[in-house]
Scaffold this motif. Structure first.
Motif, PDB file in Angstrom:
ATOM      1  N   ARG A 150       2.877  -3.213   2.332  1.00 21.06           N
ATOM      2  CA  ARG A 150       2.169  -2.015   1.365  1.00 21.06           C
ATOM      3  C   ARG A 150       2.172  -0.515   1.490  1.00 21.06           C
ATOM      4  O   ARG A 150       1.508  -0.228   2.836  1.00 21.06           O
ATOM      5  N   LEU A 151       2.968   0.346   0.853  1.00 24.88           N
ATOM      6  CA  LEU A 151       2.638   1.552   1.381  1.00 24.88           C
ATOM      7  C   LEU A 151       1.156   2.132   1.146  1.00 24.88           C
ATOM      8  O   LEU A 151       0.923   2.304  -0.595  1.00 24.88           O
ATOM      9  N   ASP A 152       0.658   2.303   1.380  1.00 22.80           N
ATOM     10  CA  ASP A 152      -0.955   3.235   1.434  1.00 22.80           C
ATOM     11  C   ASP A 152      -1.150   5.130   1.754  1.00 22.80           C
ATOM     12  O   ASP A 152      -0.938   5.166   2.577  1.00 22.80           O
ATOM     13  N   ALA A 153      -0.838   5.373   0.951  1.00 12.52           N
ATOM     14  CA  ALA A 153      -0.755   7.101   0.704  1.00 12.52           C
ATOM     15  C   ALA A 153      -1.520   7.576  -0.212  1.00 12.52           C
ATOM     16  O   ALA A 153      -1.842   6.976  -1.417  1.00 12.52           O
ATOM     17  N   TYR A 154      -2.143   9.082  -0.550  1.00 11.81           N
ATOM     18  CA  TYR A 154      -2.434   9.227  -1.338  1.00 11.81           C
ATOM     19  C   TYR A 154      -2.330   9.112  -2.803  1.00 11.81           C
ATOM     20  O   TYR A 154      -1.026   9.184  -2.860  1.00 11.81           O
ATOM     21  N   GLN A 155      -3.144   9.095  -3.419  1.00 12.87           N
ATOM     22  CA  GLN A 155      -2.426   8.711  -4.833  1.00 12.87           C
ATOM     23  C   GLN A 155      -1.728   7.735  -5.905  1.00 12.87           C
ATOM     24  O   GLN A 155      -1.258   7.030  -6.294  1.00 12.87           O
ATOM     25  N   ARG A 156      -1.182   6.147  -3.682  1.00 11.96           N
ATOM     26  CA  ARG A 156      -0.497   5.464  -4.113  1.00 11.96           C
ATOM     27  C   ARG A 156      -1.060   4.233  -4.324  1.00 11.96           C
ATOM     28  O   ARG A 156      -0.743   3.131  -4.685  1.00 11.96           O
ATOM     29  N   GLY A 157      -2.287   3.797  -3.515  1.00 10.34           N
ATOM     30  CA  GLY A 157      -3.406   2.693  -3.139  1.00 10.34           C
ATOM     31  C   GLY A 157      -3.992   2.230  -3.964  1.00 10.34           C
ATOM     32  O   GLY A 157      -4.267   2.866  -5.104  1.00 10.34           O
ATOM     33  N   LEU A 158      -4.054   0.807  -4.666  1.00 11.78           N
ATOM     34  CA  LEU A 158      -5.166  -0.142  -5.692  1.00 11.78           C
ATOM     35  C   LEU A 158      -5.873  -0.644  -4.480  1.00 11.78           C
ATOM     36  O   LEU A 158      -5.521  -0.952  -2.956  1.00 11.78           O
ATOM     37  N   THR A 159      -6.765  -0.761  -5.261  1.00 13.61           N
ATOM     38  CA  THR A 159      -8.679  -1.749  -4.525  1.00 13.61           C
ATOM     39  C   THR A 159      -8.203  -3.156  -4.566  1.00 13.61           C
ATOM     40  O   THR A 159      -9.046  -3.285  -3.978  1.00 13.61           O
ATOM     41  N   SER A 160      -7.262  -3.562  -5.527  1.00 14.95           N
ATOM     42  CA  SER A 160      -7.094  -4.916  -5.800  1.00 14.95           C
ATOM     43  C   SER A 160      -5.013  -5.808  -5.450  1.00 14.95           C
ATOM     44  O   SER A 160      -4.256  -4.880  -5.265  1.00 14.95           O
ATOM     45  N   ARG A 161      -4.531  -6.331  -4.926  1.00 15.36           N
ATOM     46  CA  ARG A 161      -3.948  -6.834  -5.214  1.00 15.36           C
ATOM     47  C   ARG A 161      -3.344  -7.170  -5.961  1.00 15.36           C
ATOM     48  O   ARG A 161      -3.727  -8.363  -7.052  1.00 15.36           O
TER      49      ARG A 161
END
Length: 240
Positions: A226-237
């Motif tokens: 998963r790409l984790d970057a500012y304004q692109r992350g989510l808290t759930s699968r």
């Protein structure tokens, strides 16, 4: 997993990349009622030593449409020359329009450390075009801006799993046969891989799916990061 219908977009460089790397996951999304779009950035027209590029491009597009139809997926065909993907302004504009047309909630694309430059540059173009898809005043675009909201990006596995450590897996055991039927639609590529690289494409992908399944605790799996970057992350699968 979200119960709300989502727009799922897979953006790959070549006509068979989606089938090789994530068709099982796309099939699971489709079976749950989500809208699946496959965007292919090049025509695959340089991928054979015998068939002329113009002729091969027509063949590869027809094969890709056959595969997408098996899934019930929409196809976006950009038609850039194979082996000629670069992070230019012209190609970024094409990518922005692809993202706008699909209006995705989830995006699958190539990993930054993939072995093929076309793959790496497609992934970079997706990354670079991410915010522009929702900005209405970008000059030179053919499509209106889509939603500006978050779309989670997942990077696809590398061929052979080389240099790629998945952080999330999808169990594709129940849809593996469909994945292989989609891949088999790419007849020109199956033949070219055997003739040019002495590679059994279908056999190779069965081994990779089985290997990822071994790590995931199931028969067959596809792996992603998963790409984790500012304004692109989510808290759930949100993978199926």
């Amino acid at each position: 997993m979200s119960a709300k219908p989502m727009n799922i977009l897979c953006v790959t460089a070549h006509p068979d990349d989606a089938e090789i790397l994530c068709a099982g996951t796309l099939a699971r999304y489709a079976s749950q009622g989500h809208t699946v779009t496959i965007a292919v950035f090049t025509s695959g027209n340089m991928g054979d030593a015998k068939i002329p590029p113009d002729e091969l491009a027509v063949m590869r597009e027809q094969e890709t449409r056959e595969a997408a139809d098996l899934l019930g997926a929409r196809l976006i065909w950009a038609g850039i020359d194979d082996e000629h993907v670069f992070p230019t302004l012209e190609q970024r504009r094409i990518m922005i329009d692809i993202l706008r047309e699909a209006d995705p909630d989830v995006i699958f694309t190539h990993s930054p450390n993939d072995y093929h430059p076309d793959h790496r540059y497609v992934g970079q173009l997706v990354f670079d075009s991410y915010f522009q898809k929702g900005l209405p005043h970008i000059p030179g675009q053919q499509r209106p801006a889509c939603r500006f909201g978050q779309a989670q990006v997942y990077y696809l596995d590398n061929l052979g799993g080389i240099g790629f450590l998945p952080t999330e897996y999808v169990d594709i055991s129940a849809v593996f046969e469909l994945k292989m039927r989609m891949l088999a639609c790419h007849r020109s590529q199956v033949v070219a891989m055997q003739e040019l690289a002495n590679t059994d494409l279908l056999g190779m992908i069965e081994i990779q799916a089985r290997f990822r399944g071994l790590a995931a605790g199931c028969r067959y799996a596809e792996g992603f990061t998963r790409l984790d970057a500012y304004q692109r992350g989510l808290t759930s699968r949100i993978l199926p």
